[in-house]
Design a protein around this motif. Structure first.
Motif, PDB file in Angstrom:
ATOM      1  N   VAL A 216      -8.277 -17.974  -9.729  1.00  0.00           N
ATOM      2  CA  VAL A 216      -8.236 -16.812  -8.840  1.00  0.00           C
ATOM      3  C   VAL A 216      -7.492 -17.135  -7.548  1.00  0.00           C
ATOM      4  CG1 VAL A 216      -9.623 -15.100  -7.592  1.00  0.00           C
ATOM      5  CG2 VAL A 216     -10.462 -16.049  -9.765  1.00  0.00           C
ATOM      6  N   GLN A 217      -6.637 -16.232  -7.127  1.00  0.00           N
ATOM      7  CA  GLN A 217      -5.993 -16.294  -5.816  1.00  0.00           C
ATOM      8  C   GLN A 217      -6.351 -15.015  -5.074  1.00  0.00           C
ATOM      9  OE1 GLN A 217      -4.878 -17.860  -3.141  1.00  0.00           O
ATOM     10  NE2 GLN A 217      -2.942 -18.600  -3.970  1.00  0.00           N
ATOM     11  N   ALA A 218      -6.835 -15.139  -3.838  1.00  0.00           N
ATOM     12  CA  ALA A 218      -7.261 -13.987  -3.051  1.00  0.00           C
ATOM     13  C   ALA A 218      -6.551 -13.994  -1.702  1.00  0.00           C
ATOM     14  CB  ALA A 218      -8.784 -14.017  -2.849  1.00  0.00           C
ATOM     15  N   LYS A 219      -5.850 -12.893  -1.391  1.00  0.00           N
ATOM     16  CA  LYS A 219      -5.116 -12.790  -0.135  1.00  0.00           C
ATOM     17  C   LYS A 219      -5.564 -11.553   0.635  1.00  0.00           C
ATOM     18  CE  LYS A 219      -2.517 -16.426  -0.498  1.00  0.00           C
ATOM     19  NZ  LYS A 219      -2.749 -17.585   0.410  1.00  0.00           N
ATOM     20  N   ARG A 220      -6.103 -11.792   1.823  1.00  0.00           N
ATOM     21  CA  ARG A 220      -6.582 -10.702   2.682  1.00  0.00           C
ATOM     22  C   ARG A 220      -5.470 -10.336   3.671  1.00  0.00           C
ATOM     23  NH1 ARG A 220      -8.726 -10.640   7.678  1.00  0.00           N
ATOM     24  NH2 ARG A 220      -8.527 -12.903   7.692  1.00  0.00           N
ATOM     25  N   TYR A 221      -4.626  -9.390   3.275  1.00  0.00           N
ATOM     26  CA  TYR A 221      -3.517  -8.951   4.109  1.00  0.00           C
ATOM     27  C   TYR A 221      -3.787  -7.533   4.607  1.00  0.00           C
ATOM     28  CZ  TYR A 221      -0.740 -12.818   2.152  1.00  0.00           C
ATOM     29  OH  TYR A 221      -0.275 -14.056   1.772  1.00  0.00           O
ATOM     30  N   THR A 222      -3.413  -7.279   5.864  1.00  0.00           N
ATOM     31  CA  THR A 222      -3.590  -5.937   6.425  1.00  0.00           C
ATOM     32  C   THR A 222      -2.436  -5.030   6.033  1.00  0.00           C
ATOM     33  OG1 THR A 222      -4.795  -6.860   8.301  1.00  0.00           O
ATOM     34  CG2 THR A 222      -3.950  -4.621   8.537  1.00  0.00           C
ATOM     35  N   ASP A 223      -1.225  -5.446   6.318  1.00  0.00           N
ATOM     36  CA  ASP A 223      -0.051  -4.615   6.060  1.00  0.00           C
ATOM     37  C   ASP A 223       0.966  -5.287   5.135  1.00  0.00           C
ATOM     38  OD1 ASP A 223      -0.883  -2.481   7.785  1.00  0.00           O
ATOM     39  OD2 ASP A 223      -0.359  -3.756   9.484  1.00  0.00           O
ATOM     40  N   ALA A 224       1.171  -6.590   5.299  1.00  0.00           N
ATOM     41  CA  ALA A 224       2.217  -7.280   4.554  1.00  0.00           C
ATOM     42  C   ALA A 224       1.946  -7.241   3.050  1.00  0.00           C
ATOM     43  CB  ALA A 224       2.330  -8.727   5.021  1.00  0.00           C
ATOM     44  N   PRO A 225       2.912  -6.819   2.255  1.00  0.00           N
ATOM     45  CA  PRO A 225       2.722  -6.820   0.803  1.00  0.00           C
ATOM     46  C   PRO A 225       2.880  -8.218   0.232  1.00  0.00           C
ATOM     47  CG  PRO A 225       4.930  -6.066   1.325  1.00  0.00           C
ATOM     48  CD  PRO A 225       4.224  -6.262   2.647  1.00  0.00           C
ATOM     49  N   VAL A 226       2.365  -8.416  -0.953  1.00  0.00           N
ATOM     50  CA  VAL A 226       2.530  -9.682  -1.665  1.00  0.00           C
ATOM     51  C   VAL A 226       3.862  -9.630  -2.397  1.00  0.00           C
ATOM     52  CG1 VAL A 226       1.622 -11.191  -3.458  1.00  0.00           C
ATOM     53  CG2 VAL A 226       0.052  -9.990  -1.916  1.00  0.00           C
ATOM     54  N   ARG A 253      -0.726  -4.674  -1.155  1.00  0.00           N
ATOM     55  CA  ARG A 253      -0.078  -4.181  -2.369  1.00  0.00           C
ATOM     56  C   ARG A 253       0.927  -5.221  -2.850  1.00  0.00           C
ATOM     57  NH1 ARG A 253       5.027  -2.375  -1.059  1.00  0.00           N
ATOM     58  NH2 ARG A 253       5.433  -2.193   1.180  1.00  0.00           N
ATOM     59  N   PHE A 254       1.457  -5.008  -4.038  1.00  0.00           N
ATOM     60  CA  PHE A 254       2.443  -5.909  -4.618  1.00  0.00           C
ATOM     61  C   PHE A 254       3.816  -5.240  -4.616  1.00  0.00           C
ATOM     62  CE2 PHE A 254      -1.605  -7.121  -6.552  1.00  0.00           C
ATOM     63  CZ  PHE A 254      -1.610  -8.492  -6.330  1.00  0.00           C
ATOM     64  N   THR A 255       4.831  -5.998  -4.243  1.00  0.00           N
ATOM     65  CA  THR A 255       6.181  -5.469  -4.310  1.00  0.00           C
ATOM     66  C   THR A 255       6.637  -5.424  -5.770  1.00  0.00           C
ATOM     67  OG1 THR A 255       7.242  -7.636  -4.139  1.00  0.00           O
ATOM     68  CG2 THR A 255       6.716  -6.496  -2.066  1.00  0.00           C
ATOM     69  N   LYS A 256       7.751  -4.713  -6.003  1.00  0.00           N
ATOM     70  CA  LYS A 256       8.310  -4.651  -7.346  1.00  0.00           C
ATOM     71  C   LYS A 256       8.681  -6.043  -7.834  1.00  0.00           C
ATOM     72  CE  LYS A 256      12.078  -2.554 -10.002  1.00  0.00           C
ATOM     73  NZ  LYS A 256      13.282  -1.682  -9.946  1.00  0.00           N
ATOM     74  N   GLY A 257       9.214  -6.880  -6.920  1.00  0.00           N
ATOM     75  CA  GLY A 257       9.577  -8.240  -7.289  1.00  0.00           C
ATOM     76  C   GLY A 257       8.373  -9.059  -7.714  1.00  0.00           C
ATOM     77  N   ALA A 258       7.233  -8.857  -7.038  1.00  0.00           N
ATOM     78  CA  ALA A 258       6.015  -9.582  -7.393  1.00  0.00           C
ATOM     79  C   ALA A 258       5.540  -9.188  -8.785  1.00  0.00           C
ATOM     80  CB  ALA A 258       4.931  -9.308  -6.358  1.00  0.00           C
ATOM     81  N   ILE A 259       5.583  -7.904  -9.071  1.00  0.00           N
ATOM     82  CA  ILE A 259       5.146  -7.414 -10.384  1.00  0.00           C
ATOM     83  C   ILE A 259       6.053  -7.965 -11.480  1.00  0.00           C
ATOM     84  CG2 ILE A 259       4.848  -5.344 -11.799  1.00  0.00           C
ATOM     85  CD1 ILE A 259       4.142  -3.850  -9.186  1.00  0.00           C
ATOM     86  N   GLU A 260       7.359  -7.956 -11.216  1.00  0.00           N
ATOM     87  CA  GLU A 260       8.309  -8.484 -12.202  1.00  0.00           C
ATOM     88  C   GLU A 260       8.099  -9.983 -12.427  1.00  0.00           C
ATOM     89  OE1 GLU A 260      12.023  -7.405 -10.501  1.00  0.00           O
ATOM     90  OE2 GLU A 260      12.009  -5.364 -11.318  1.00  0.00           O
ATOM     91  N   GLU A 261       7.787 -10.717 -11.353  1.00  0.00           N
ATOM     92  CA  GLU A 261       7.560 -12.154 -11.470  1.00  0.00           C
ATOM     93  C   GLU A 261       6.325 -12.439 -12.314  1.00  0.00           C
ATOM     94  OE1 GLU A 261       8.335 -16.288 -10.675  1.00  0.00           O
ATOM     95  OE2 GLU A 261       9.527 -14.450 -10.635  1.00  0.00           O
TER      96      GLU A 261
END
Length: 307
Positions: A216-226, A253-261
């Motif tokens: 599991v990887q958990a990232k608590r971000y306010t605005d910056a997307p993963v 949220r996840f960017t399109k690049g993150a989803i593709e990766e």
């Protein structure tokens, strides 16, 4: 006087924060009984769930003001008026209600996120109404819409609470959620040590020996997307553990690049963004409490035919 409805309470709730001080949301809600000079009987009146009726209605008023961006949440259980809120007090000197809040994009986004989330504000006092077609709705329709609008509001509240946690607290929340969802039921679910975790925040063992693991990887971000590099780094961490399955959870949220990766790499990585995380927390009862259930009845025609 009678206990004011939640819309009548909106402007007084906002006005109580006009000095810009940070206050406990509980204190703001409870102060409305004094603001409206309620009698002891009115102060003691409760909704079926056991909550005081004035607190229930003031709580919904505050929740709607937060959805519109007129009130900010600087910390857990704390509220403060926003710049938009101050402007609203000047712009609407007489009344602020659900119709007024439609002038704010944040409120429209909340209202439309799951269209149709509205219900009648009757003696149940569980959820306010913003709909105009209640006269044509069946009790089942109203109950279903009440549940949907309640879920929408609570999902945003629970996500805001998650953002208020420390990084390690958020990791613990994620592990508890996965445990509640049934992962690790025959093995174990635990958070890794804060240091030297190698890019892994939690480990779910699906069997007692720990041979079948999910990382599991958990990232608590306010605005910056993963973005893509974060997913690539998580995939490297999986490889170092000889793992082929992982869950990447974020409040953002996840960017399109993150989803593709995540789709490209030779490992199965499930991505859970903030909206989905909030849904799962409410669905599995993590960080929330059930408040009230409603039983609907229908005529049993077979019973009367048998007499």
């Amino acid at each position: 006087m009678t206990i004011p409805d939640y819309q009548t309470l909106m402007r007084p709730v906002l006005a109580s924060l006009a000095d810009g001080e940070v206050r406990r949301s509980r204190d703001v809600i409870e102060s409305m009984a004094d603001t409206f000079n309620l009698t002891p009987e009115e102060r003691a009146a409760k909704v079926p769930s056991g909550q005081k009726r004035i607190d229930n209605r003031a709580g919904w008023a505050l929740s709607y003001l937060r959805q519109a961006g007129l009130v900010e949440r600087p910390g857990r259980g704390l509220v403060k008026i926003s710049d938009e809120g101050r402007a609203a007090l000047d712009r609407y000197p007489q009344r602020i209600d659900a119709k007024t809040l439609e002038a704010y994009p944040a409120f429209l986004e909340f209202r439309d996120r799951k269209r149709g989330r509205s219900t009648a504000d009757d003696d149940g006092d569980q959820t306010p109404t913003t709909g105009a077609d209640d006269d044509q709705s069946t009790p089942n329709d109203l109950a279903e819409r009440a549940e949907r609008i309640n879920r929408a509001a609570v999902e945003q509240e629970v996500l805001a609470a998650a953002l208020g946690l420390t990084p390690t607290g958020f990791e613990e929340l994620v592990v508890r959620l996965l445990d509640r969802m049934g992962y690790g039921r025959k093995g174990s679910a635990h958070r890794t040590a804060p240091t030297g975790d190698g890019g892994i925040d939690g480990i779910i063992s699906q069997d007692p020996l720990g041979l079948d693991r999910i990382y599991v990887q958990a990232k608590r971000y306010t605005d910056a997307p993963v973005d893509r590099p974060a997913i690539h780094g998580f995939a490297g961490a999986l490889l170092s553990k000889q793992g082929d399955r992982g869950v990447f959870i974020t409040t953002s949220r996840f960017t399109k690049g993150a989803i593709e990766e995540a789709e490209r790499i030779n490992a199965r990585i499930e991505l859970i963004d903030g909206a989905r995380l909030a849904e799962l927390l409410v669905e599995h009862g993590v960080g929330v409490q059930p408040e009230q259930s409603v039983t609907l009845y229908r005529l049993d025609e077979d019973f009367f035919d048998s007499i």
